[in-house]
Design an enzyme around this catalytic site. Sequence first.
Site, mmCIF file in Angstrom:
data_model
loop_
_atom_site.group_PDB
_atom_site.id
_atom_site.type_symbol
_atom_site.label_atom_id
_atom_site.label_comp_id
_atom_site.label_asym_id
_atom_site.label_seq_id
_atom_site.Cartn_x
_atom_site.Cartn_y
_atom_site.Cartn_z
ATOM 1 N N GLU A 3 3.687 2.499 -15.606
ATOM 2 C CA GLU A 3 3.771 2.372 -14.145
ATOM 3 C C GLU A 3 4.822 1.364 -13.698
ATOM 4 O OE1 GLU A 3 0.308 1.055 -12.009
ATOM 5 O OE2 GLU A 3 -0.460 -0.023 -13.713
ATOM 6 N N ARG A 48 0.823 -1.227 0.000
ATOM 7 C CA ARG A 48 0.000 0.000 0.000
ATOM 8 C C ARG A 48 0.844 1.259 0.000
ATOM 9 N NH1 ARG A 48 -5.203 -0.446 2.313
ATOM 10 N NH2 ARG A 48 -4.833 1.451 3.496
ATOM 11 N N TRP A 64 3.163 6.295 2.344
ATOM 12 C CA TRP A 64 3.236 6.765 0.956
ATOM 13 C C TRP A 64 3.018 8.271 1.085
ATOM 14 C CZ3 TRP A 64 -0.446 8.781 -2.723
ATOM 15 C CH2 TRP A 64 0.030 8.800 -4.037
ATOM 16 N N HIS A 96 -4.508 14.076 -37.045
ATOM 17 C CA HIS A 96 -4.883 15.433 -36.616
ATOM 18 C C HIS A 96 -3.850 16.030 -35.674
ATOM 19 C CE1 HIS A 96 -8.714 14.813 -38.560
ATOM 20 N NE2 HIS A 96 -8.866 13.691 -37.895
ATOM 21 N N ASN A 108 -3.144 7.189 8.455
ATOM 22 C CA ASN A 108 -3.355 7.035 7.006
ATOM 23 C C ASN A 108 -4.461 8.009 6.607
ATOM 24 O OD1 ASN A 108 -3.674 6.158 4.356
ATOM 25 N ND2 ASN A 108 -5.195 4.629 4.943
ATOM 26 N N GLY A 109 -4.152 8.915 5.661
ATOM 27 C CA GLY A 109 -5.179 9.848 5.206
ATOM 28 C C GLY A 109 -4.632 11.262 5.182
ATOM 29 N N GLU A 115 -4.915 0.956 -21.431
ATOM 30 C CA GLU A 115 -4.490 0.111 -20.310
ATOM 31 C C GLU A 115 -3.063 -0.385 -20.533
ATOM 32 O OE1 GLU A 115 -5.170 -0.474 -17.427
ATOM 33 O OE2 GLU A 115 -4.156 -2.369 -16.965
HETATM 34 C C1 AGP Z 1 -3.480 -0.033 -11.953
HETATM 35 O O1 AGP Z 1 -2.406 -0.809 -12.478
HETATM 36 C C2 AGP Z 1 -2.980 1.075 -11.061
HETATM 37 N N1 AGP Z 1 -2.331 0.502 -9.943
HETATM 38 C C3 AGP Z 1 -4.057 2.082 -10.708
HETATM 39 O O2 AGP Z 1 -4.384 2.785 -11.884
HETATM 40 C C4 AGP Z 1 -5.369 1.523 -10.110
HETATM 41 O O3 AGP Z 1 -6.087 0.848 -11.117
HETATM 42 C C5 AGP Z 1 -6.225 2.700 -9.615
HETATM 43 O O4 AGP Z 1 -5.530 3.337 -8.570
HETATM 44 C C6 AGP Z 1 -7.609 2.273 -9.130
HETATM 45 O O5 AGP Z 1 -7.491 1.382 -8.050
HETATM 46 P P1 AGP Z 1 -8.818 0.562 -7.598
HETATM 47 O O6 AGP Z 1 -9.175 -0.339 -8.746
HETATM 48 O O7 AGP Z 1 -8.398 -0.190 -6.380
HETATM 49 O O8 AGP Z 1 -9.891 1.569 -7.336
#
Ligand code: AGP
Length: 614
Positions: A493, A27, A76, A509, A102-103, A486
């Site tokens: 990433e 996380r 994070w 375009h 967290n938050g 995707e």
């Molecule tokens: C996907 O590979 C990423 N880790 C990220 O875009 C993820 O899909 C996004 O943060 C949404 O997460 P969720 O599906 O848990 O809501």
Amino acid sequence: MCSVIGYVGKNMSRPFVMEGLSRLEYRGYDSAGFACLSPQDNQMLYAKAIGRLENLTEQFNQHPIDGFLGIGHTRWSTHGVPSAENAHPQFDCQKTISIVHNGIIENHHELREQLQDVGHVFHSQTDTETIAHLFESLLISHNTFKSAVIDLVNHLDGAYAFLALAQQRSDTMVVVRRRSPLCIGIGDAEMFVASDVLAFADKTNKVIFLPDESFALVKKDIIELYDFTGKPLVPQVQEVQVNWHNSQKQGFEHYMLKEIYEQKNAIYSTVKFLQALDETIFDHLGLSLEELKNVERIHLLGCGTSWHAGLIAKFFFEQICLIPTTVHLASEFRYNHFFAEPNALYILISQSGETADTLEALRLINSMNAKTIALTNVASSTMVREAEGFLLTQAGHEIAVASTKAFSTQVAALYWFAHFMAYAKHIINHQQLIAAQDDLLIAAELLENSIENYKTVIAQELAPRYACSKKAIFLGRHVSYPIAQEAALKLKEISYIFAQTYPAGELKHGPLALIDNETPVFLFSHIDPLIYQKLVANAQEVKARGGHIILFAFEGQRELIALADTVFLFPKIKPLLGPLAMTGVIQFFVYHIAKELDRPIDKPRNLAKSVTVE
Ligand code: AGP
């Protein structure tokens, strides 16, 4: 986003806290920390480290601190750079209080100024430290511990989950939740507190998910639960089965590779699970058959990969159910005008069920009394609890930050649900519903077989060749455009290679100016003959400018294949399932590109598995 872990009980706290942090490190992992109260003299003992969890573990070799009451954190960063000063736990002036959080505390600036004006000295840039100093001052001004906690939580704005230790109550952990997830596992003369049940999955299956805007005073054998006014609440104990052992790597080098290979079974499990619901599906959906039949409008919301699943599913609902469908980025949704529509259904797509952007959109939609369904992979998630209904995928726990099996099971579940809705509306008959389920199983088979077909050439030749690319362009049309998006996200990433996606028709375009012989163009074909012909024209535009094409195409598409430099071929399948069939090779290819670049594939820089702040 971040993880908070706490223990109070008959044993020493550090073993559980560190094990729990390692399970939830996915996380967020900019820094980590641990604090406990010394059993000898009740002193606050603590250790912090930036970077990965092992940097913290090493400190205990020198200083094996421990206590019956302990808290831990992996961070994070949202406020303040990753540093030892900004790592949690954070403390008050005298280090009599420690906080892991967290938050986001949205009013932390004004609180910090008020506290500094009366002499509090801050040592970090974090919003979290504000909680510690405020709690310190309230414990002085209040007669009881509980009234100080009530005053504390009513001063804090934002979305947060935090744990607090205070020397004043050396047998009690303060556990507070407002919007961010937090749960308590009930053991035998011990309590486990965590952001995610996975942290204590094999220690207890008795779990209390803290209600929103509640706090608990937790001792080793007692939980006092209150709302933010101090009104006692009755803890709702649930039995939750989470298999931790399934989340081990089982011989794979990375969780991501393991999860890529798990996709066929995950899709099978999801389809079989949904089929088996029978009449109970209406309990899950929170909709009656009549309400489902009357749906006239669908809105799909999500972030990142889940948003891409929604973009693909738009074609399912519009072409199979004949229902106008709009896809929204959850992070944008709340800032646009909300148009109330009769018989509209909102489907919120989220692997974790904890993404703050999507949760906040859900809360807005709920406030407008519209029908909501959460499509998620985590039954115990906040989104399942707050939406009116839910549809669960059966991907199993997904650890790697880059989503793979959760994505493919989202697409599969939405394809199935579109057919189920079409069947409910008498647009298709039962045989067609069964045929759609079989088509999904075929797509899952193709997904896995195509990886086997290409794994050697990808690993030995293609990944080394393309890993040196500095940038890449991704093109698709119709339902192959979102899979292009995707694919680009996966590359970005985990390999950090810049990638830009365009609808193939847009190339001429403007973006055509980007084409050169150094920027590989990933082009995703389509089975529909008309769309295919347009893609051939787009490929010719690229080749005429010296472009280099990596093609994902279907057998027999000779004209397009002849224009490509690298080709991945797939057997023909139902047009709308083309993206699902291609997904495995796409993921496997970018996985090996990232591996060539020696990236930390399961935990890419700057990212987190579940983004629980907006
Ligand atoms: C996907 O590979 C990423 N880790 C990220 O875009 C993820 O899909 C996004 O943060 C949404 O997460 P969720 O599906 O848990 O809501």
